[in-house]
Design an enzyme around this catalytic site. Sequence first.
Site, PDB file in Angstrom:
ATOM      1  N   SER A 157     -10.147   5.778  -0.243  1.00 25.59           N
ATOM      2  CA  SER A 157      -9.090   6.648  -0.773  1.00 25.59           C
ATOM      3  C   SER A 157      -9.711   7.481  -1.964  1.00 25.59           C
ATOM      4  O   SER A 157     -10.472   7.880  -2.025  1.00 25.59           O
ATOM      5  CB  SER A 157      -8.095   5.490  -1.427  1.00 25.59           C
ATOM      6  OG  SER A 157      -6.965   6.183  -1.916  1.00 25.59           O
ATOM      7  N   ARG A 227       4.981   1.727  -8.997  1.00 25.57           N
ATOM      8  CA  ARG A 227       4.148   0.887  -8.133  1.00 25.57           C
ATOM      9  C   ARG A 227       5.094   0.966  -6.582  1.00 25.57           C
ATOM     10  O   ARG A 227       4.445   0.956  -5.642  1.00 25.57           O
ATOM     11  CB  ARG A 227       4.023  -0.274  -8.482  1.00 25.57           C
ATOM     12  CG  ARG A 227       3.253  -1.192  -7.586  1.00 25.57           C
ATOM     13  CD  ARG A 227       1.743  -0.704  -7.013  1.00 25.57           C
ATOM     14  NE  ARG A 227       1.039  -1.776  -6.483  1.00 25.57           N
ATOM     15  CZ  ARG A 227      -0.264  -1.448  -6.169  1.00 25.57           C
ATOM     16  NH1 ARG A 227      -0.826  -0.276  -6.274  1.00 25.57           N
ATOM     17  NH2 ARG A 227      -0.830  -2.549  -5.624  1.00 25.57           N
ATOM     18  N   ASP A 323      -2.272   6.077   8.789  1.00 31.26           N
ATOM     19  CA  ASP A 323      -2.347   6.508   7.383  1.00 31.26           C
ATOM     20  C   ASP A 323      -1.602   7.836   7.106  1.00 31.26           C
ATOM     21  O   ASP A 323      -2.410   8.890   7.559  1.00 31.26           O
ATOM     22  CB  ASP A 323      -3.857   6.469   6.946  1.00 31.26           C
ATOM     23  CG  ASP A 323      -4.025   6.843   5.406  1.00 31.26           C
ATOM     24  OD1 ASP A 323      -2.943   7.222   4.685  1.00 31.26           O
ATOM     25  OD2 ASP A 323      -5.053   6.781   5.256  1.00 31.26           O
ATOM     26  N   HIS A 356      -2.302   3.577   5.135  1.00 33.05           N
ATOM     27  CA  HIS A 356      -3.504   3.833   4.119  1.00 33.05           C
ATOM     28  C   HIS A 356      -4.091   2.464   3.802  1.00 33.05           C
ATOM     29  O   HIS A 356      -5.241   2.631   3.499  1.00 33.05           O
ATOM     30  CB  HIS A 356      -2.936   4.571   2.826  1.00 33.05           C
ATOM     31  CG  HIS A 356      -3.928   4.896   2.099  1.00 33.05           C
ATOM     32  ND1 HIS A 356      -4.885   5.914   2.530  1.00 33.05           N
ATOM     33  CD2 HIS A 356      -4.033   4.615   0.573  1.00 33.05           C
ATOM     34  CE1 HIS A 356      -5.772   5.955   1.239  1.00 33.05           C
ATOM     35  NE2 HIS A 356      -5.335   5.532   0.191  1.00 33.05           N
ATOM     36  N   ASP A 357      -3.487   1.317   3.612  1.00 30.60           N
ATOM     37  CA  ASP A 357      -3.922   0.058   3.087  1.00 30.60           C
ATOM     38  C   ASP A 357      -4.788  -0.531   3.986  1.00 30.60           C
ATOM     39  O   ASP A 357      -5.587  -1.521   3.893  1.00 30.60           O
ATOM     40  CB  ASP A 357      -2.729  -0.791   2.649  1.00 30.60           C
ATOM     41  CG  ASP A 357      -2.554  -0.746   1.245  1.00 30.60           C
ATOM     42  OD1 ASP A 357      -3.334  -0.041   0.539  1.00 30.60           O
ATOM     43  OD2 ASP A 357      -1.655  -1.435   0.726  1.00 30.60           O
TER      44      ASP A 357
END
Length: 379
Positions: A157, A227, A323, A356-357
Amino acid sequence: MPTVFPHDSVGLVTPQTAHFSEPLALACGRSLPAYDLIYETYGQLNAARSNAVLICHALSGHHHAAGFHSADDRKPGWWDSCIGPGKPIDTNTFFVVSLNNLGGCNGSTGPSSIDPDTGKPLGANFPVVTVEDWVNSQARLADLLGIDTWAAVIGGSLGGMQALQWTISYPDRVRHCLAIASAPKLSAQNIAFNEVARQAILTDPEFHGGSFQERGVIPKRGLMLARMVGHITYLSDDSMGEKFGRGLKSEKLNYDFHSVEFQVESYLRYQGEEFSGRFDANTYLLMTKALDYFDPAANFNDDLAKTFANATAKFCVMSFTTDWRFSPARSRELVDALMAARKDVCYLEIDAPQGHDAFLIPIPRYLQAFGNYMNRISL
């Protein structure tokens, strides 16, 4: 937490702090007269000093990438699945350095640091920093550690952006660059998500123009919302559907606006609550701006291939199919530019449902490919 650590763990680690008294000029036009960088190391530097690997963290990351700080730690460092004996970044082979970037809130100089002139937290007076600034500060840390050339600079990232910047700013100091779930610059949509997160913080009444620490408060609601928005973008629709679906917290709907009714609502609120208790709001603003500002091709007439013309590193680019924050198309854009620049580049697009994680998750095919590449690095 057991007192005997797993056989593939780096075990107990102790953070170290490097102090730099020489001013660091920043892209914003300001400078830091002096600063600290907190870092950890894993493995041993060989006699030739040729086996050093730099780990660059993402938005909410920090220096503690592997191992444990104490026997009571419930969880290891944030990339422990990839760093350790026999793991992709094998500490039996490599000397690994992981730091908390400038502007962070985990020990390096940042907004929560005390201004020696006022005795108060720097807060909003801390200057805006960029990926290029971070790489310049990391180069000074490398100098301090006696590392002329990194065997590899690796990041996911925002960390991948730093790895790419290393090959541009210090082309002769990087032999391998691994950019994972990253991009050559943010899209308008990504900048928009960051702006929503920033506005959540900036409009929180407890933000106080960034001077909230002086008042003994935190902009908790703003951080929670930031968040929550960010976390949605780190997950895929499929993974959220599989994990939560339309599941309810209780057996029936309450027909109001205040109850936490769906499991996904509960999850997001938990993530926001936990994050607001450990992360600095000013740091969050800085990190998102560093993401937004990263656009190295802007200095080369938007020609991404020319951007890497002087790079001498070999490149490994990895992406994940679901992602959508940094989609595979963005990685392929980078690969195409590197190929146009006649660079040595390999590309792997990993089929993974986690979004994405995924770069943080021990997916077997990902770990195998990662390890295979690292094993080919000659020292």
